[in-house]
Scaffold this motif. Structure first.
Motif, PDB file in Angstrom:
ATOM      1  N   CYS A 218       0.832  -1.199   0.000  1.00  0.00           N
ATOM      2  CA  CYS A 218       0.000   0.000   0.000  1.00  0.00           C
ATOM      3  C   CYS A 218       0.872   1.256   0.000  1.00  0.00           C
ATOM      4  N   THR A 219       0.218   2.396   0.032  1.00  0.00           N
ATOM      5  CA  THR A 219       0.941   3.662   0.139  1.00  0.00           C
ATOM      6  C   THR A 219       1.399   3.862   1.586  1.00  0.00           C
ATOM      7  N   PRO A 220       2.405   4.730   1.809  1.00  0.00           N
ATOM      8  CA  PRO A 220       2.819   5.028   3.182  1.00  0.00           C
ATOM      9  C   PRO A 220       1.671   5.526   4.053  1.00  0.00           C
ATOM     10  N   ALA A 221       0.827   6.367   3.493  1.00  0.00           N
ATOM     11  CA  ALA A 221      -0.285   6.912   4.283  1.00  0.00           C
ATOM     12  C   ALA A 221      -1.233   5.808   4.735  1.00  0.00           C
ATOM     13  N   GLU A 222      -1.450   4.815   3.878  1.00  0.00           N
ATOM     14  CA  GLU A 222      -2.335   3.711   4.235  1.00  0.00           C
ATOM     15  C   GLU A 222      -1.714   2.809   5.290  1.00  0.00           C
ATOM     16  N   LEU A 223      -0.399   2.642   5.228  1.00  0.00           N
ATOM     17  CA  LEU A 223       0.265   1.757   6.186  1.00  0.00           C
ATOM     18  C   LEU A 223       0.436   2.386   7.557  1.00  0.00           C
ATOM     19  N   MET A 224       0.701   3.698   7.570  1.00  0.00           N
ATOM     20  CA  MET A 224       1.130   4.363   8.801  1.00  0.00           C
ATOM     21  C   MET A 224      -0.036   4.633   9.750  1.00  0.00           C
ATOM     22  N   ASP A 236       4.735  -1.751  21.348  1.00  0.00           N
ATOM     23  CA  ASP A 236       3.886  -0.608  21.657  1.00  0.00           C
ATOM     24  C   ASP A 236       4.428   0.617  20.929  1.00  0.00           C
ATOM     25  N   LEU A 237       3.579   1.249  20.174  1.00  0.00           N
ATOM     26  CA  LEU A 237       3.966   2.469  19.473  1.00  0.00           C
ATOM     27  C   LEU A 237       2.711   3.270  19.175  1.00  0.00           C
ATOM     28  N   THR A 238       2.937   4.463  18.711  1.00  0.00           N
ATOM     29  CA  THR A 238       1.815   5.279  18.251  1.00  0.00           C
ATOM     30  C   THR A 238       2.260   6.036  17.019  1.00  0.00           C
ATOM     31  N   VAL A 239       1.337   6.337  16.148  1.00  0.00           N
ATOM     32  CA  VAL A 239       1.629   7.114  14.951  1.00  0.00           C
ATOM     33  C   VAL A 239       1.070   8.508  15.147  1.00  0.00           C
ATOM     34  N   THR A 240       1.938   9.481  15.008  1.00  0.00           N
ATOM     35  CA  THR A 240       1.526  10.867  15.145  1.00  0.00           C
ATOM     36  C   THR A 240       1.912  11.611  13.871  1.00  0.00           C
ATOM     37  N   PRO A 246       3.092  11.392   8.679  1.00  0.00           N
ATOM     38  CA  PRO A 246       2.917  10.419   9.763  1.00  0.00           C
ATOM     39  C   PRO A 246       4.263   9.899  10.227  1.00  0.00           C
ATOM     40  N   VAL A 247       4.431   9.831  11.558  1.00  0.00           N
ATOM     41  CA  VAL A 247       5.698   9.380  12.139  1.00  0.00           C
ATOM     42  C   VAL A 247       5.393   8.362  13.236  1.00  0.00           C
ATOM     43  N   ALA A 248       6.107   7.229  13.222  1.00  0.00           N
ATOM     44  CA  ALA A 248       5.944   6.217  14.265  1.00  0.00           C
ATOM     45  C   ALA A 248       6.833   6.567  15.447  1.00  0.00           C
TER      46      ALA A 248
END
Length: 251
Positions: A218-224, A236-240, A246-248
């Motif tokens: 997929c595209t980065p936006a779809e994955l992130m 454990d992580l969050t995408v902001t 978008p950054v993990a």
């Protein structure tokens, strides 16, 4: 286009690549990500014919990589392996000249010399032309290996973890270079990479693998998303969002 159809690879009864099928469109940058042992490098090795698959097929621009003559395939597809050390002492220019072997068979013509000049200029290596590789920094040496691949002048370029042993500054420079290569030279760049944030920032498409299987294409936006990445890496992580991207964030 690179077409991967039902590709499998087994080592000691363990499937390291498990029935992977995906089309990688021509043009742009495609990153292959996933945890250690996901099968990323093995898949890239199969696409580049460095590793023989146990099943399935791979074609590049319609050419079956298992049957296309090496001389022809090497003019379509070039690869930079993860372990790119050399056993002999070479200057930067001598290394880059190896990229012309599919065209010159070791006898460089004026056309070959011009291709070497273009690759070295593109990676800003002219001042290091006569320096030995072991005299360069890690970042300079990695650029020299990428120049060797560019000198081959193929439409498709595969790179296995080109950010290995590079600090943040040089990793950033390398990703910008690969992005520029795709845009300025019209090449298709496929890169195995561990840093998900670099992949998201510089790729057009991402292939995510886990346990030998392709779980996202997929595209980065779809994955992130937090859900996607937490499931992929089991952490454990969050995408902001930072500066509109978008950054993990791991914790």
């Amino acid at each position: 286009m690179i077409r991967i159809s039902g590709v499998t690879k087994t080592y000691d009864s363990e499937k390291v690549v498990d029935d992977v099928s995906v089309d990688i469109p021509a043009g742009g940058v495609t990153s292959v990500i996933g945890p250690n042992g996901a099968g990323k490098s093995t898949l890239l090795g199969i696409v580049s014919r460095l590793i023989q698959s146990d099943g399935g097929s791979v074609s590049v621009d319609g050419h079956d990589v298992s049957t296309t003559p090496s001389k022809k395939l090497s003019r379509i597809l070039s690869v930079l392996r993860q372990d790119n050390r050399v056993a002999v002492r070479l200057t930067v220019r001598e290394l880059v000249a190896f990229g012309r072997f599919p065209h010159s068979a070791g006898r460089l013509t004026r056309e070959d010399e011009e291709a070497i000049d273009r690759a070295m200029a593109y990676l800003e290596l002219e001042e290091f032309s006569e320096r030995n590789l072991d005299e360069l920094s890690g970042g300079q040496r990695q650029r020299a290996f990428v120049a060797m691949v560019l000198a081959q002048e193929t439409d498709y370029i595969l790179l296995d973890e080109p950010l290995n042993n590079l600090d943040i500054k040089h990793s950033l420079a390398m990703m910008k270079l690969l992005r520029r290569t795709a845009e300025d030279l019209g090449r298709t760049v496929v890169v195995v990479i561990h840093d998900i944030n670099f992949a998201a920032a510089y790729s057009d498409r991402i292939l995510a693998m886990k346990d030998g299987r392709l779980v996202h294409s997929c595209t980065p936006a779809e994955l992130m998303t937090t859900e996607n990445l937490a499931s992929l890496y089991d952490v454990d992580l969050t995408v902001t969002e930072v500066a509109g991207r978008p950054v993990a964030v791991y914790f």
